[in-house]
Design a protein around this motif. Structure first.
Motif, PDB file in Angstrom:
ATOM      1  N   ASP A   1      30.413 -10.293   1.768  1.00  0.00           N
ATOM      2  CA  ASP A   1      29.341 -11.116   2.331  1.00  0.00           C
ATOM      3  C   ASP A   1      29.797 -11.792   3.615  1.00  0.00           C
ATOM      4  O   ASP A   1      29.065 -11.842   4.612  1.00  0.00           O
ATOM      5  CB  ASP A   1      28.900 -12.158   1.296  1.00  0.00           C
ATOM      6  CG  ASP A   1      27.696 -12.955   1.744  1.00  0.00           C
ATOM      7  OD1 ASP A   1      26.610 -12.362   1.905  1.00  0.00           O
ATOM      8  OD2 ASP A   1      27.839 -14.177   1.962  1.00  0.00           O
TER       9      ASP A   1
ATOM     10  N   THR B   1      21.547  -7.023  -2.675  1.00  0.00           N
ATOM     11  CA  THR B   1      20.775  -7.276  -1.459  1.00  0.00           C
ATOM     12  C   THR B   1      19.906  -8.502  -1.692  1.00  0.00           C
ATOM     13  O   THR B   1      19.722  -8.952  -2.829  1.00  0.00           O
ATOM     14  CB  THR B   1      19.877  -6.079  -1.114  1.00  0.00           C
ATOM     15  OG1 THR B   1      18.870  -5.938  -2.143  1.00  0.00           O
ATOM     16  CG2 THR B   1      20.679  -4.794  -1.013  1.00  0.00           C
TER      17      THR B   1
ATOM     18  N   GLU C   1      18.437  -7.050   6.900  1.00  0.00           N
ATOM     19  CA  GLU C   1      18.813  -6.319   5.690  1.00  0.00           C
ATOM     20  C   GLU C   1      19.156  -4.875   6.012  1.00  0.00           C
ATOM     21  O   GLU C   1      20.098  -4.297   5.458  1.00  0.00           O
ATOM     22  CB  GLU C   1      17.673  -6.389   4.666  1.00  0.00           C
ATOM     23  CG  GLU C   1      17.497  -7.749   4.020  1.00  0.00           C
ATOM     24  CD  GLU C   1      18.727  -8.166   3.231  1.00  0.00           C
ATOM     25  OE1 GLU C   1      19.121  -7.437   2.300  1.00  0.00           O
ATOM     26  OE2 GLU C   1      19.319  -9.214   3.560  1.00  0.00           O
ATOM     27  N   SER C   2      18.391  -4.262   6.914  1.00  0.00           N
ATOM     28  CA  SER C   2      18.692  -2.885   7.328  1.00  0.00           C
ATOM     29  C   SER C   2      20.051  -2.808   8.019  1.00  0.00           C
ATOM     30  O   SER C   2      20.831  -1.871   7.800  1.00  0.00           O
ATOM     31  CB  SER C   2      17.599  -2.369   8.266  1.00  0.00           C
ATOM     32  OG  SER C   2      16.335  -2.394   7.645  1.00  0.00           O
TER      33      SER C   2
ATOM     34  N   MET D   1      23.900 -12.395  -4.173  1.00  0.00           N
ATOM     35  CA  MET D   1      24.410 -11.698  -2.989  1.00  0.00           C
ATOM     36  C   MET D   1      25.906 -11.900  -2.817  1.00  0.00           C
ATOM     37  O   MET D   1      26.649 -10.964  -2.511  1.00  0.00           O
ATOM     38  CB  MET D   1      23.663 -12.175  -1.743  1.00  0.00           C
ATOM     39  CG  MET D   1      22.186 -11.808  -1.719  1.00  0.00           C
ATOM     40  SD  MET D   1      21.318 -12.425  -0.251  1.00  0.00           S
ATOM     41  CE  MET D   1      22.081 -11.426   1.040  1.00  0.00           C
TER      42      MET D   1
ATOM     43  N   GLU E   1      17.104  -7.608  -4.048  1.00  0.00           N
ATOM     44  CA  GLU E   1      17.568  -7.465  -5.433  1.00  0.00           C
ATOM     45  C   GLU E   1      17.837  -8.823  -6.064  1.00  0.00           C
ATOM     46  O   GLU E   1      17.466  -9.071  -7.220  1.00  0.00           O
ATOM     47  CB  GLU E   1      18.833  -6.612  -5.456  1.00  0.00           C
ATOM     48  CG  GLU E   1      18.597  -5.138  -5.155  1.00  0.00           C
ATOM     49  CD  GLU E   1      19.891  -4.368  -4.948  1.00  0.00           C
ATOM     50  OE1 GLU E   1      19.852  -3.129  -5.050  1.00  0.00           O
ATOM     51  OE2 GLU E   1      20.943  -5.007  -4.677  1.00  0.00           O
TER      52      GLU E   1
ATOM     53  N   LYS F   1      22.635  -4.743   7.525  1.00  0.00           N
ATOM     54  CA  LYS F   1      23.699  -4.883   6.526  1.00  0.00           C
ATOM     55  C   LYS F   1      23.872  -3.597   5.725  1.00  0.00           C
ATOM     56  O   LYS F   1      24.993  -3.230   5.358  1.00  0.00           O
ATOM     57  CB  LYS F   1      23.389  -6.070   5.610  1.00  0.00           C
ATOM     58  CG  LYS F   1      23.567  -7.420   6.310  1.00  0.00           C
ATOM     59  CD  LYS F   1      22.859  -8.544   5.579  1.00  0.00           C
ATOM     60  CE  LYS F   1      23.392  -8.719   4.197  1.00  0.00           C
ATOM     61  NZ  LYS F   1      22.677  -9.800   3.472  1.00  0.00           N
ATOM     62  N   ALA F   2      22.757  -2.922   5.436  1.00  0.00           N
ATOM     63  CA  ALA F   2      22.850  -1.641   4.717  1.00  0.00           C
ATOM     64  C   ALA F   2      23.616  -0.619   5.554  1.00  0.00           C
ATOM     65  O   ALA F   2      24.430   0.156   5.028  1.00  0.00           O
ATOM     66  CB  ALA F   2      21.453  -1.129   4.380  1.00  0.00           C
TER      67      ALA F   2
END
Length: 484
Positions: A218, A326, A196-197, A320, A329, A199-200
């Protein structure tokens, strides 16, 4: 219907003995008689335990897709392994509890649950997706024992007239465990994943992503992860090691809790809920179960579980892929869905006092059809809200189908008959991979409107609700469970 207690003419109706008899009859016809209350509370705790396992595992389908860089179909094999355990162990579980006791089935189930959860330790250390699948498979051996045991046990804790209401009350605590699993995944697992980090960081490095369709973004994110794996293999391996260690921790904690509950059951004397029945042959029982009520219930249950698992698993993909959320989320919206499910379960349990179970089941299934159609046809957050709303319609379905299918069976027969309904959970193993395969496919156009493959895939749960509608209204017409 059982007549009210009438004292003999020669007995004073106001005497303490008469009052005690009247009170005893009233208590026996209550939803949970006092003599079963302690056992009911203890057994009801099991519903929360398997709810946690079910709904903590759902978001891992998407997480494993990114950690191991596999397809949607491959990652959905998590659900195939998880719910395949039910199909494997439902009948052995039923035979064991009939030969021994409900208590023996519960203890066996808790032991297998803890064993499967602990297998995540070697699975994460070896970074083996297939070992995770083995662990989930064994874990659900335990869940099959627990569900095959707990559901008929609760049905037998009192009058048959209140059996469906009693099971709905116990099942109302299942979403509490489910909600706990979702919250743990959303707050402590998904945000802590290095994927996730990564992708951020990609989103920050590519401001143009903000102007693109979320489904296209995506796909680019997955390509970036694959490129990172190929160009920086050591760093990517370190990322996998970290993320799998994060996934492992909750399973180890829940294993310890399950072992503590197992010790509690070992030390607790459980009540007998019915007199002994004559030994029967499987052939005789099978012939008695060759009815539309029971066989239709097994089919309806398979389609219901398939619909539930698909809606709760792929809501993360929906958020997503279509809305650019995310993982945490998107899982947050799943928590809202579970909250609605929980509130609706208590509400529908109350409504059952005034409405036939089959009729309410059919009405809710129609609601599921329309809301799922909304998730398919309406773009943006409105479609997501429709998908969340489906949970309100699903809340009553599992215990009501269960109660309707077993209506009229004595407790001993129900021990074996319940195996078919737990076997039906195989719907949750077979349908999610099919939905994952559809998601891996191409988008389609309907009337000039683009329907992303994620939206198209929800045709499967819509079909499931059609089947449930037919069963619900068919049982309503029979009317034999009206007093449930």
């Amino acid at each position: 219907m059982e007549k009210p207690y009438q004292p003999p003419a020669s007995v004073d109706p106001d005497s303490p003995q008469v009052k005690e008899n009247e009170s005893s009859l009233t208590d026996e016809n209550s939803v949970v008689p006092r003599r079963f209350l302690g056992a009911f509370i203890l057994v009801t705790s099991l519903f929360a335990l398997w709810g946690f396992a079910n709904d903590f595992t759902n978001p891992l389908v998407r997480a494993f897709k990114e950690i191991f860089l596999i397809s949607n179909f491959q990652s959905s094999l998590v659900q195939f392994a998880f719910y395949g355990g039910y199909a494997t162990m439902a009948i052995p579980a039923a035979l064991l509890i009939r030969k021994f006791s409900y208590k023996a089935g519960i203890i066996t189930g808790l032991f297998l649950y803890a064993t499967g959860a602990l297998i995540t330790i070697p699975a994460s250390l070896s970074m083996s997706f297939w070992m995770f699948l083995i662990g989930f498979y064994i874990l659900t051996f335990g869940l099959a024992f627990l569900e095959t045991t707990a559901n008929p046990f609760v049905l037998s804790m009192g009058s048959p007239a209140t059996a469906t209401r009693r099971l709905n009350l116990a099942q109302a605590f299942n979403p509490i465990g489910s909600l706990s699993g979702m919250v743990v995944a959303s707050l402590f697992i998904l945000p802590a994943l290095n994927t996730e980090s990564f992708k951020a960081e990609q989103a920050a490095a590519h401001p143009e992503y903000a102007t693109m369709r979320p489904s296209a973004v995506d796909g680019l994110m997955i390509e970036s992860l694959e490129n990172f794996r190929d160009t920086h293999p050591e760093e990517h391996t370190a990322m996998q090691v970290h993320d799998l260690s994060v996934v492992r921790i909750p399973y180890v904690v829940i294993a310890l809790i399950v072992l503590a509950v197992m010790v509690t059951f070992i030390l607790t004397k459980m009540p007998k809920t019915a007199g002994e029945h004559e030994q029967i042959s499987l052939g005789a029982l099978t012939r008695r179960l060759m009815t539309g009520r029971y066989l239709g219930g097994v089919v309806a249950q398979a389609f219901y579980v398939g619909a539930q698992i698909m809606c709760w698993t792929f809501i993360v993909h929906y958020g997503m892929t279509l809305l650019g959320l995310t993982a945490a989320e998107a899982q947050g919206y799943n928590i809202w869905a579970m909250g609605i499910f929980l509130a609706s379960r208590f509400l529908c349990t109350a409504i059952l006092q005034y409405m036939r179970p089959g009729l309410l089941l059919g009405v809710l299934a129609i609601g599921g059809i329309f809301l799922t159609a909304g998730a398919i046809l309406i773009p943006g957050y409105t479609g997501l809200y429709c998908l969340i709303g489906v949970s309100a319609c699903m809340s009553l379905m599992f215990p009501t189908i269960y109660g309707l299918a077993l209506h009229g069976l004595n407790p001993e027969d129900a021990k074996l008959a319940s195996a078919g309904l737990i076997f039906a959970i195989v719907g949750g193993a077979l349908m999610p991979p099919l939905q994952g395969w559809i998601i891996d496919g191409s988008d389609m156009t309907l009337g000039g409107t683009l329907l992303e493959s994620v939206r198209v895939s929800f045709v499967l749960p819509l079909i499931c609700f059609v089947v449930i509608t037919i069963y619900g209204f068919a049982m309503s017409r029979q009317g034999s469970a009206a007093s449930s």
